[in-house]
Scaffold this motif. Sequence first.
Motif, PDB file in Angstrom:
ATOM      1  N   GLU A  46       6.541   9.218   3.049  1.00  8.18           N
ATOM      2  CA  GLU A  46       7.517   8.876   2.029  1.00  8.18           C
ATOM      3  C   GLU A  46       7.176   7.515   1.404  1.00  8.18           C
ATOM      4  O   GLU A  46       6.500   6.682   2.016  1.00  8.18           O
ATOM      5  N   ARG A  47       7.692   7.330   0.210  1.00 11.08           N
ATOM      6  CA  ARG A  47       7.505   6.045  -0.459  1.00 11.08           C
ATOM      7  C   ARG A  47       8.228   4.966   0.340  1.00 11.08           C
ATOM      8  O   ARG A  47       9.347   5.147   0.794  1.00 11.08           O
ATOM      9  N   GLU A  48       7.564   3.824   0.499  1.00  9.01           N
ATOM     10  CA  GLU A  48       8.159   2.748   1.280  1.00  9.01           C
ATOM     11  C   GLU A  48       8.116   1.425   0.533  1.00  9.01           C
ATOM     12  O   GLU A  48       7.229   1.167  -0.285  1.00  9.01           O
ATOM     13  N   PHE A  49       9.081   0.598   0.858  1.00  8.02           N
ATOM     14  CA  PHE A  49       9.205  -0.729   0.265  1.00  8.02           C
ATOM     15  C   PHE A  49       8.066  -1.632   0.735  1.00  8.02           C
ATOM     16  O   PHE A  49       7.677  -1.608   1.909  1.00  8.02           O
ATOM     17  N   PHE A 104       0.557 -10.300   2.077  1.00  7.56           N
ATOM     18  CA  PHE A 104       0.804 -10.006   0.660  1.00  7.56           C
ATOM     19  C   PHE A 104       1.716 -11.070   0.060  1.00  7.56           C
ATOM     20  O   PHE A 104       2.599 -11.599   0.742  1.00  7.56           O
ATOM     21  N   THR A 105       1.520 -11.344  -1.228  1.00  4.68           N
ATOM     22  CA  THR A 105       2.373 -12.282  -1.951  1.00  4.68           C
ATOM     23  C   THR A 105       2.761 -11.681  -3.291  1.00  4.68           C
ATOM     24  O   THR A 105       1.889 -11.289  -4.070  1.00  4.68           O
ATOM     25  N   ILE A 106       4.061 -11.626  -3.540  1.00  4.61           N
ATOM     26  CA  ILE A 106       4.551 -11.145  -4.826  1.00  4.61           C
ATOM     27  C   ILE A 106       4.913 -12.343  -5.706  1.00  4.61           C
ATOM     28  O   ILE A 106       5.440 -13.349  -5.211  1.00  4.61           O
ATOM     29  N   SER A 107       4.614 -12.225  -6.989  1.00  2.00           N
ATOM     30  CA  SER A 107       4.959 -13.291  -7.929  1.00  2.00           C
ATOM     31  C   SER A 107       5.225 -12.660  -9.299  1.00  2.00           C
ATOM     32  O   SER A 107       4.907 -11.492  -9.511  1.00  2.00           O
ATOM     33  N   ASN A 150      11.088 -11.091  -0.743  1.00  5.55           N
ATOM     34  CA  ASN A 150      11.273 -10.434   0.544  1.00  5.55           C
ATOM     35  C   ASN A 150      10.130  -9.448   0.730  1.00  5.55           C
ATOM     36  O   ASN A 150       9.640  -8.864  -0.253  1.00  5.55           O
ATOM     37  N   TYR A 151       9.720  -9.269   1.979  1.00  2.00           N
ATOM     38  CA  TYR A 151       8.556  -8.439   2.263  1.00  2.00           C
ATOM     39  C   TYR A 151       8.835  -7.476   3.410  1.00  2.00           C
ATOM     40  O   TYR A 151       9.614  -7.780   4.322  1.00  2.00           O
ATOM     41  N   ALA A 152       8.154  -6.349   3.375  1.00  2.00           N
ATOM     42  CA  ALA A 152       8.161  -5.466   4.532  1.00  2.00           C
ATOM     43  C   ALA A 152       7.448  -6.172   5.678  1.00  2.00           C
ATOM     44  O   ALA A 152       6.504  -6.948   5.457  1.00  2.00           O
ATOM     45  N   TYR A 153       7.880  -5.884   6.878  1.00  2.00           N
ATOM     46  CA  TYR A 153       7.292  -6.554   8.043  1.00  2.00           C
ATOM     47  C   TYR A 153       5.787  -6.311   8.110  1.00  2.00           C
ATOM     48  O   TYR A 153       5.018  -7.199   8.486  1.00  2.00           O
TER      49      TYR A 153
END
Length: 116
Positions: A44-47, A68-71, A59-62
């Motif tokens: 399944e699709r996951e965050f 990973f870094t989101i910006s 916020n990040y998945a464990y």
Amino acid sequence: QVQLVESGGGLVQPGGSLRLSCAASGFTFSIYAMSWYRQAPGKEREFVATISSAGSSTNYAYSVKGRFTISRDNAKNTVTLQMNSLKPEDTALYYCKAARASTVSWGQGTQVTVSS
């Protein structure tokens, strides 16, 4: 109309890096929270990660925290996902998502394959 276009996917060796980008258009990007999700074959699709509208909160998945870094750049209507220390289990189709209240939009995805 709302459009989210992901790019930057590809084939990379374990331990390598990739930078995904999502170009947004057709809506007021700066008031939407943006997220990355992924879906591996048969799963399944996951965050993966999310960033607030102003970019002040993430916020990040464990499973990806610390790698990973989101910006985001609200002037350019883009959100990026820097992925380091990639593992084979990171192989998936990565999707960009825009969300505000009950309004949600998805991109078409970009494939990331981590393999030697």
